[in-house]
Structure formats: C-alpha cells, structure tokens
Design an enzyme around this catalytic site. Structure first.
Site, mmCIF file in Angstrom:
data_model
loop_
_atom_site.group_PDB
_atom_site.id
_atom_site.type_symbol
_atom_site.label_atom_id
_atom_site.label_comp_id
_atom_site.label_asym_id
_atom_site.label_seq_id
_atom_site.Cartn_x
_atom_site.Cartn_y
_atom_site.Cartn_z
ATOM 1 N N PRO A 114 -0.725 -5.851 2.349
ATOM 2 C CA PRO A 114 -2.037 -5.321 1.976
ATOM 3 C C PRO A 114 -1.899 -4.041 2.129
ATOM 4 O O PRO A 114 -1.030 -3.080 2.889
ATOM 5 C CB PRO A 114 -3.326 -5.973 2.842
ATOM 6 C CG PRO A 114 -2.092 -6.680 3.242
ATOM 7 C CD PRO A 114 -1.128 -7.069 3.007
ATOM 8 N N GLU A 115 -2.891 -3.121 1.520
ATOM 9 C CA GLU A 115 -2.702 -1.370 1.801
ATOM 10 C C GLU A 115 -3.775 -1.549 2.651
ATOM 11 O O GLU A 115 -4.688 -1.982 3.382
ATOM 12 C CB GLU A 115 -2.993 -0.953 0.451
ATOM 13 C CG GLU A 115 -2.499 -1.474 -0.682
ATOM 14 C CD GLU A 115 -1.585 -0.661 -1.462
ATOM 15 O OE1 GLU A 115 -1.041 0.013 -1.373
ATOM 16 O OE2 GLU A 115 -0.349 -1.561 -2.338
ATOM 17 N N LYS B 111 -1.166 -0.206 9.134
ATOM 18 C CA LYS B 111 -1.154 -1.403 8.236
ATOM 19 C C LYS B 111 -1.243 -2.994 10.153
ATOM 20 O O LYS B 111 -1.582 -3.857 9.677
ATOM 21 C CB LYS B 111 -0.245 -1.932 7.463
ATOM 22 C CG LYS B 111 -0.010 -1.474 6.015
ATOM 23 C CD LYS B 111 0.867 -1.689 5.045
ATOM 24 C CE LYS B 111 0.858 -1.059 3.990
ATOM 25 N NZ LYS B 111 1.890 -1.202 2.927
ATOM 26 N N ASN C 153 2.595 -0.893 -1.768
ATOM 27 C CA ASN C 153 3.334 -0.845 -3.212
ATOM 28 C C ASN C 153 2.260 -0.394 -4.530
ATOM 29 O O ASN C 153 2.632 0.437 -5.805
ATOM 30 C CB ASN C 153 3.415 -2.330 -3.502
ATOM 31 C CG ASN C 153 5.576 -2.107 -4.793
ATOM 32 O OD1 ASN C 153 5.852 -1.457 -3.659
ATOM 33 N ND2 ASN C 153 5.305 -3.042 -5.598
ATOM 34 N N ARG D 38 10.459 -4.362 -4.910
ATOM 35 C CA ARG D 38 9.569 -4.103 -4.939
ATOM 36 C C ARG D 38 9.285 -4.031 -6.888
ATOM 37 O O ARG D 38 9.826 -3.095 -6.776
ATOM 38 C CB ARG D 38 8.515 -3.277 -4.654
ATOM 39 C CG ARG D 38 8.751 -3.454 -3.014
ATOM 40 C CD ARG D 38 7.744 -2.891 -1.837
ATOM 41 N NE ARG D 38 8.011 -3.763 -0.437
ATOM 42 C CZ ARG D 38 7.708 -2.551 0.754
ATOM 43 N NH1 ARG D 38 6.276 -2.213 1.003
ATOM 44 N NH2 ARG D 38 7.402 -3.150 1.858
#
Length: 270
Positions: free
Chosen positions: A2-3, A51, A165, A251
């Site tokens: 998660p961002e 986060k 990402n 990623r």
C-alpha cells in the site's frame, strides 16, 4: 504494498471505529503477544506514520502494525460476518460495543510502550501526509546519495515516508526522467529534488480523501487515471509512445521512452 494515502485512509477508518471507546474484546494472534490483555482499555487514537499504523491505547501502550504486501484491516458491525480471508490469516481483533476491527495477514504486529514508538518508526523520513512533512529535508535526504537511482531513492522510507511503487513511476514521469537516473544527475538536482518531494506530497494528499481509483493525471476517464503505471505497451498519455516496463529492485517499473530521459535497463548509466 500500500501507498501512504491508502494507509492514511485505513487509519481514518480504524480511528472512527475505535477511538474514545473501551475495548470489549482484544485478541492478538501472534505468539509473542498472544497473552496480552487489552480488554477495557480505551483507544486514544489511530495514527498513520508513513506506511505504519499506530493504535495508541490508554495506559501508555501502542499497537503497531504494518500491512506489508497483503495485509489489511477491516471494520465490521457487531452482527456482520467477517470477510477478509480465512480465519487462520487473522492476526488481530479489536472490538468495541459498536464495531470490530480485524487485521488480516499483518506481517508486523507488536505491542510496545507509546514512549518507545521511535523504535518502530523513528527511522522514517518526513511523512508525506504527517505534521512533520518538510520538502527541504526530504530533498536533502534524496540528495545524500547522489549515485542512487531516483526510483530506488523514492521508495526508501528513510528518505521520505509514504511513497510506493505506483507513485514512484508516476513521479519519475512528471519529472521527465527515468527511474534509473541517478539523483545527482537530475537537471539542477537541488531544485528538482524539492519539486519532486513537493509533487509527491501534493499527489498523495489529493488521493487521501476518496476510495476511488488513484489519480495522478486529473482525468476522470476510465483507464486514464495514471500516466504510466500499469500501462505497459499502451500509448503514453502525453506523446502516444508505447509505455515500457522493466523491473527495478524486483518491482515492476514503468516509463515513457520518449517523455523521460536518462538511463534504462537497456542503456545503463556510465
């Protein structure tokens, strides 16, 4: 993973469900804290830090969790059936008279003294959505390793906390450089680093207040919410060139070969 904007929304849901109410039931399903008894303690607040999630309880305790790649917190009404995965994936249950918060697949779950929160989150850089946000400090952190690729530097939570990402690829596109561009090779690095940090905060803040598709373009047309992320082989929204994809630090990473200058996996930096 998660961002920061997603974690901010999770914290808001947990805070609304738990804050100011005593816990009628608490179950931490990790061996180290399985015998901890939190029943009767009132949740003071649930605060995001990058986060990370910090649920502060009366008596000077904090329940620290991190969602990792697959973790999630759900809030259910008292009679509502829990839906978030099989029971063996539940790591935490926090219930009040009005709601039950259930944490699934949490790779990090620990109970610590509130005074010791720095042990869990003290390493983080300025929080893009927090009261400590400082674009100049974030830029200085990025510039501290000038040879490091920008994409990697943006994901390092010690530089600035909250970028994942998706935003990594989008920010590099907005800066018109590839994610493999060394920070020190940015055009006018000191100025550009501050601009990138400011843009990151602006984008995350704009996506915090809603649960719809994350949007960095300003377009409300389906499929055009992001400039490059997830658009491999599709036309760049700015120039029409097919967007490229390649791994960076394992990623998936996206860029437009025409709009963004700098090294790529095919043409590494000298």
């Amino acid at each position: 993973m998660p961002e920061g904007d997603s974690v901010h929304r999770v914290a808001a849901r947990l805070h609304a469900a738990l804050a100011g109410k005593p816990l009628t039931h608490a179950d931490l399903r990790v061996p180290r804290f399985a015998t901890a008894d939190l029943t009767g303690r009132t949740t003071l607040d649930v605060t995001p830090r990058g986060k990370h999630l910090l649920a502060r309880l009366e008596g000077g305790l904090t329940l620290h969790s991190h969602l990792g790649m697959d973790g999630a917190w759900y809030v259910f009404a008292p009679a509502q059936k829990w839906r978030g995965g099989p029971a063996h994936e539940i790591r935490a249950v926090l219930a009040t008279a009005d709601a039950t918060a259930v944490g699934y697949r949490l790779p990090v779950l620990e109970l610590l003294r509130t005074a010791d929160e720095g042990r869990a989150v003290g390493h983080l850089g300025p929080d893009l959505l927090g009261p400590d946000w400082d674009p100049d400090r974030a830029a200085a952190n990025l510039l501290a390793t000038p040879g490091r690729p920008l994409g990697e530097a943006l994901l390092d939570q010690r530089n600035l906390a909250g970028i994942g990402n998706i935003y990594k690829s989008e920010l590099c596109f907005l800066a018109r450089v590839t994610p493999w561009t060394p920070v020190g090779a940015l055009p006018d690095p000191e100025v550009t680093a501050v601009r990138i940090a400011a843009a990151a905060q602006r984008l995350l803040a704009a996506n915090t207040g809603h649960g719809g598709p994350r949007n960095t373009t300003g377009s409300h047309r389906p499929g055009r919410e992001l400039f490059v992320y997830g658009r491999a082989r599709r036309p760049c929204l700015r120039c029409g060139t097919p967007v490229r994809e390649a791994p960076q630090d394992d990623r998936p990473t996206y860029w437009c070969p025409r709009c963004q200058s700098g090294p790529t996996p095919d043409t590494p930096a000298n």
